[in-house]
Design an enzyme around this catalytic site. Structure first.
Site, PDB file in Angstrom:
ATOM      1  N   CYS B  87       0.831  -1.202   0.000  1.00  0.00           N
ATOM      2  CA  CYS B  87       0.000   0.000   0.000  1.00  0.00           C
ATOM      3  C   CYS B  87       0.872   1.260   0.000  1.00  0.00           C
ATOM      4  O   CYS B  87       1.556   1.540  -0.963  1.00  0.00           O
ATOM      5  CB  CYS B  87      -0.953  -0.063   1.202  1.00  0.00           C
ATOM      6  SG  CYS B  87      -2.328   1.085   1.086  1.00  0.00           S
ATOM      7  N   HIS B 207      -3.425  -5.849   0.977  1.00  0.00           N
ATOM      8  CA  HIS B 207      -2.725  -6.038   2.247  1.00  0.00           C
ATOM      9  C   HIS B 207      -2.628  -7.503   2.654  1.00  0.00           C
ATOM     10  O   HIS B 207      -3.485  -7.993   3.401  1.00  0.00           O
ATOM     11  CB  HIS B 207      -3.465  -5.269   3.355  1.00  0.00           C
ATOM     12  CG  HIS B 207      -3.314  -3.793   3.245  1.00  0.00           C
ATOM     13  ND1 HIS B 207      -2.437  -3.072   4.008  1.00  0.00           N
ATOM     14  CD2 HIS B 207      -3.932  -2.898   2.436  1.00  0.00           C
ATOM     15  CE1 HIS B 207      -2.510  -1.778   3.685  1.00  0.00           C
ATOM     16  NE2 HIS B 207      -3.418  -1.653   2.742  1.00  0.00           N
ATOM     17  N   GLU B 209      -0.766  -8.702   4.829  1.00  0.00           N
ATOM     18  CA  GLU B 209      -0.558  -8.803   6.289  1.00  0.00           C
ATOM     19  C   GLU B 209      -1.883  -8.756   7.032  1.00  0.00           C
ATOM     20  O   GLU B 209      -1.936  -9.069   8.221  1.00  0.00           O
ATOM     21  CB  GLU B 209       0.395  -7.697   6.766  1.00  0.00           C
ATOM     22  CG  GLU B 209      -0.226  -6.337   7.050  1.00  0.00           C
ATOM     23  CD  GLU B 209      -0.563  -5.529   5.797  1.00  0.00           C
ATOM     24  OE1 GLU B 209      -0.651  -6.110   4.692  1.00  0.00           O
ATOM     25  OE2 GLU B 209      -0.775  -4.303   5.917  1.00  0.00           O
TER      26      GLU B 209
END
Lengths: 767, 236
Positions: B87, B207, B209
């Site tokens: 990002c 994302h 994560e």
């Protein structure tokens, strides 16, 4: 606030000068003070106030800060809080936010506040700074902010002004909250004509800390230093609380003199994010004795509240305050509502370390004064005294009004005009059409257009977020302990019966927490009402407070804090009375959370828990189909709500429930649609043979939930319900192979068609 | 001995704790790196996480590229250290010149947060070896400036060299298909993530994560990226 300039020819009004010029005329009325209030200030001080003192009193004695119209009624919350309810509270009403013990050494703090008027004037910044303010309240308790929720109310969805206000508010909340790194996990979006000239933008924040890290806003320890840190102080937001939040819009253009910035503050989320991390590091390092955020009424509020909660004295050197505008007067500096500022009390030996932490985060920090034992708040400006007051008189001893209270004359007619006369759908075709129309109506349609603009993932602890019944975040990664929060209020119910309506709001938020498997623990509220000068509004207020307080006592969960917002009206027309209730619950292990979507298990039975009655007063159906508001709201039975919650929590704890969804606006039909769409799974519904399908599908009886139970657990679960006396009805089965909601003898609707109806409404209106 | 993976924090970084959690979840050691320190603390790989570095008021990532720590990241990347930009981290890698192209405001002009299907187009980068070629993964997407753009020559080069690592799968989600959304943000060629020529520096807007556990994300499909780099580091 323009008063400081002309009369004195640019000279600063000192205490000495004020004492020598008792007859100097002061524009107290323009600042929102009444004649008797001004006279009282003169009495307290034994002289006329200086310009700076007048600015402080006027903002701190405003409705927004002093609760002068509501105080007499709010005492009832204290009177109805039992020792048992109090036992879980570590801090309550009067602190920046209430704090509850959730076990394992964790404390959770949460609060909801209004930012209604600024958000109408400037939707984006008004909503953004509403988020910023509530987050600093949570931070000021020593907690790390964990998540935000936003209960929002707007005028009709298709009104031109709603197209201005709603996208601005949503972008403001998203723009600020997303940049701050807080997940947005829930809230409400409600449309009603009464909010057309006065949207409600409430913001809730929840935070957590270890119990021993609780920080209170006390300025204790004579000789301790007062540190101002965060953003510079500017001309923005001056008089925000006295002008915007405390009077109706008509007549707020008073004043002349030099040009001011708008009364709505401008937010800088990046500065706030850095301020959060900086504060948390200061807390961890043990460098803070007391802390207060700067919100409404700015330094006036922070210094007077800190001083009156501590040893009672404080000296402030106002010329040390870092400014971002030239030539600001003491009065302007004291009342500026510039965002992203905090005020801390620090031991003298820790000042250097404090400044080092602030420097690491590039946060501006300045020592502006110290705690004294004089019992006075004394503010100096380049060596001269401009404020010398007893701080309690500013912060806590403002006027208290016993406003006239009177049940509105038209209340009886409103209640008498029940929904019984409204034409009801009866054929399968009419019921199907009603279902689709309801699902697509603005108050029941998917909120995805709104919530997709909010980050719900940041920090990686979000377990449930919109459109779930309540938002849930994990607090402890080791144990899985977490909290769930929901906010609710149906203003139409409250209009029909403020006492019962407030209890229905409480019951729904309570239920929304329980359906996810969390145990409801504490309550916060944001009481949005019309003008307190209207006896009818005060009656609504009084009744709602009593209903809510009595309800909390019956449920055994305390109100830990809240906020009152009056003067929500357009011209002479008040908004629907809207006491937004937030309930916080705790769950031992978030892995046991119960989602709303069906179809997680291979075979599930659908059960409807609770009693369904012919209740349509204030219902969404009456509103959407007939534009009708009248009659009685649904009956409320808090003992039943408590039982239902116990069953839902037990079902979650013992792994008996694979999905659960609260029944509220739109009734069973809406709950079925949402559960099927959330789970992307169809189901077959068979209503009991002897019932009126319209009533069963659309009535809004309280105390009900839809649950999906794995076949293997069905008997154990229904036995538990029967043993505890909770009515249950088997109403169908989940069908993983089906892509439709099939209601036998009524209608079959493909999920794709339902999704199109449900998700199409807001994009069509606002894209 | 396990791998040490640095996670950078700029003022305004938001997803650093998520990135560190993802690193821990594959039993690697996350190492906090501070923007103002020109020091990578001996890490084996670096993650530049999401957020709004320095507020991103100028242009996303435009100030962060000048941070002392980024000078070291660029130097290490040129030597072949694995670097992942997520990002805002992707935006910073583009601004730093480690990856070509730029991220501009979403076509819809709104911040978009949703669960997004992606197709793994290249499973040979150091961050994607654990995925099957063509695998479809579900990962959160959340940004305001996520629309990937580049000049035609750069696009040709990326496509020609197989350096498009992830692509938005616009047919994967029934609800999006209904809404008629061609791509969540209007990215050219539906590009969600790209790699440098050696396949050691990867940047993507979604994302991974946030997708390491179905409890807190839509899936655990993101774990593969962290496992992949660990394979490479342990083998090295």
């Amino acid at each position: 606030m323009t008063s400081t300039q002309p009369a004195l020819g640019g000279r600063i009004d000192t205490v000495e000068h004020a004492a020598a010029t008792p007859d100097h005329p002061q524009p107290y009325r323009e600042l929102g003070l009444k004649d008797d209030e001004y006279a009282r200030i003169r009495d307290i001080l034994g002289r006329r106030p200086t310009d700076a003192e007048l600015a402080m009193y006027s903002v701190m004695w405003s409705e927004h800060c002093s609760y002068k119209s509501s105080k007499a009624h709010l005492r009832y919350f204290g009177e109805t809080t039992t020792d048992e309810m109090r036992a879980k509270m570590l801090a309550g009403i009067g602190e920046n936010a209430g704090v509850v013990d959730i076990g394992d050494g964790w404390a959770v703090t949460f609060k909801v506040e209004s930012h209604n008027h600024p958000s109408y004037v400037e939707p984006h910044q008004g909503a953004a700074t509403g988020v910023g303010g509530i987050v600093r309240d949570i931070l000021a308790m020593g907690a790390r902010p964990l998540a935000v929720l936003d209960p929002l109310r707007f005028g009709p969805a298709d009104a031109p002004d709603t197209k201005r206000v709603l996208p601005g508010v949503v972008a403001g909340i998203g723009g600020y909250g997303n940049c701050l790194g807080l997940p947005n996990i829930g809230g409400e979006v409600v449309f009603d004509p009464s909010y057309a000239g006065n949207p409600l933008v409430n913001a809730l924040c929840v935070g957590a800390m270890r119990v021993e890290d609780l920080h209170l806003a006390h300025a204790s320890g004579v000789g301790n230093k007062v540190m101002l840190f965060g953003a510079r102080t500017g001309l923005d937001g001056i008089g925000g609380v006295s002008v915007l939040a405390s009077e109706t819009f008509a007549g707020d253009e008073a004043g002349g003199g030099r040009k001011k910035l708008p009364s709505v503050q401008v937010g800088d989320p990046f500065t706030e994010k850095v301020l959060i991390e900086c504060c948390l590091e200061l807390f961890r390092s043990g460098l803070v004795v007391g802390i207060q955020d700067l919100g409404g009424a700015g330094l006036s509020c922070a210094t007077s509240e800190l001083a009156s909660a501590g040893e009672g004295g404080m000296r402030v050197e106002l010329d040390r305050v870092p400014l971002r505008a030239e030539g600001m007067t003491p009065a302007e500096i004291l009342s500026s509502e510039s965002q992203e500022r905090m005020c801390a009390v620090v031991r003298p030996d820790d000042v250097e370390a404090f400044l080092r932490v602030c420097a690491k985060w590039d946060v501006i920090a300045v020592e502006i004064g110290e705690v004294t034992d004089t019992g006075r708040l004394q503010v100096h400006w380049h060596g001269e005294t401009v404020v010398d007051v007893p701080p309690r008189t500013v912060a806590h001893e403002g006027p208290v009004y016993e406003r006239p209270v009177e049940r509105p004359a038209d209340q009886d007619a409103l209640v008498a005009d029940g929904p019984e006369r409204l034409a009801r759908p009866s054929t399968p075709g009419e019921l199907r059409e009603t279902l689709l129309r309801m699902v697509a109506s603005p108050n029941l349609a998917s909120r995805r257009w709104v919530t997709e603009q909010y980050d719900r993932y940041v920090r990686g602890n979000t377990v449930l977020a919109q459109p779930a019944d309540s938002g849930m975040v994990r607090i402890d990664e080791e144990t899985g302990r977490g909290v769930a929060v929901a906010t609710d209020c149906n203003g139409r119910y409250v209009k029909l019966d403020p006492y019962q309506g407030a209890q229905l709001a409480l019951a729904e938020a309570y239920r929304n927490v329980a359906v996810t498997g969390a145990v409801p623990l504490a309550v916060t509220n944001c009481l949005n009402f019309g003008s307190p000068e209207d006896p009818g509004v005060m009656w609504q207020f009084q009744q709602a407070v009593r209903g809510l307080a009595d309800g909390c006592r019956e449920l055994g969960i305390p109100v830990t804090g809240g906020n009152v917002s009056f003067y929500n009206q357009t011209g002479g027309t008040a908004i629907l009375p809207t006491p937004v209730v937030g309930v916080l619950g705790v769950i031992d292990d978030v892995r046991r959370r119960v989602p709303a979507g069906i179809g997680a298990e291979a075979g599930e039975t659908l059960l409807l828990l609770g009693d369904t009655r012919d209740e349509f007063g204030g219902s969404e159906w009456a509103h959407v189909v007939h534009g009708h508001l009248g009659g009685r709201p649904p009956a409320v039975d808090l003992a039943r709500e408590k039982l239902l919650a116990e069953v839902l929590v037990a079902g979650s704890r013992d792994g008996m429930v694979s999905a659960a969804h609260d029944l509220s606006e739109g009734g069973l039909a809406q709950a079925l649609v949402e559960a099927a769409l959330a789970g992307q799974t169809g189901c077959r519904v068979v209503l009991p043979a002897d019932v009126d399908p319209f009533v069963w599908l659309f009535a809004e009886s309280a105390g009900r939930a839809l649950v999906a139970i794995p076949r293997s657990e069905e008997l154990r679960f229904t036995d538990m319900c029967s043993a505890r006396g909770l009515p249950w009805t088997r109403i169908g089965v989940v069908d993983p192979a089906s892509k439709a909601l099939e209601i036998q003898d009524v209608a079959t609707v493909d999920l794709a068609e339902l999704r199109a109806a449900w998700e199409g409404t807001l994009p069509a209106l606002f894209d | 001995m396990t791998a040490r993976i640095g996670v950078i924090t700029f003022p305004g970084t938001l997803d650093d704790i998520d990135a560190a959690r993802a690193v821990r979840s594959v039993d690697a050691e996350p190492v906090a790196l501070w923007h103002a320190d020109a020091d990578l603390r001996g890490v084996d790989a670096v993650i530049v996480p999401g957020g709004f570095s320095y507020g991103d008021y100028l242009r996303a990532g435009a100030i962060a590229r000048f941070a002392p720590v980024m000078t070291e990241v660029v130097r290490a990347a040129r030597r072949g250290m694995p670097v992942l930009g997520i990002c805002n981290g992707f935006q910073i890698l583009c601004e730093s010149g480690l990856l070509p192209g730029a991220l501009v405001r979403n076509a819809g002009l709104h911040f978009v947060c949703r669960d997004q299907w992606l197709r793994v187009e290249n499973n040979e980068t150091v961050w994607t070896t654990r995925y099957d070629a063509g695998a479809e993964i579900l990962v959160p997407l959340k940004n305001m400036e996520g629309r990937y753009v580049a000049d035609p020559a750069t696009l040709d080069e990326l496509e020609g060299e197989g350096r498009v690592v992830f692509r938005y799968l616009v047919d994967g989600d029934a609800s999006q298909r209904y809404l008629g959304i061609d791509s969540p943000n209007g990215a050219l060629n539906h590009i969600a993530g790209i790699a440098d020529a050696r396949g050691r520096v990867v940047g993507l807007m979604p994302h991974p994560e946030h997708a390491i556990d179905a409890l807190t994300g839509p899936s655990d499909d993101g774990l593969g990226m962290f496992l992949s780099v660990l394979d490479a580091l342990v083998a090295a």
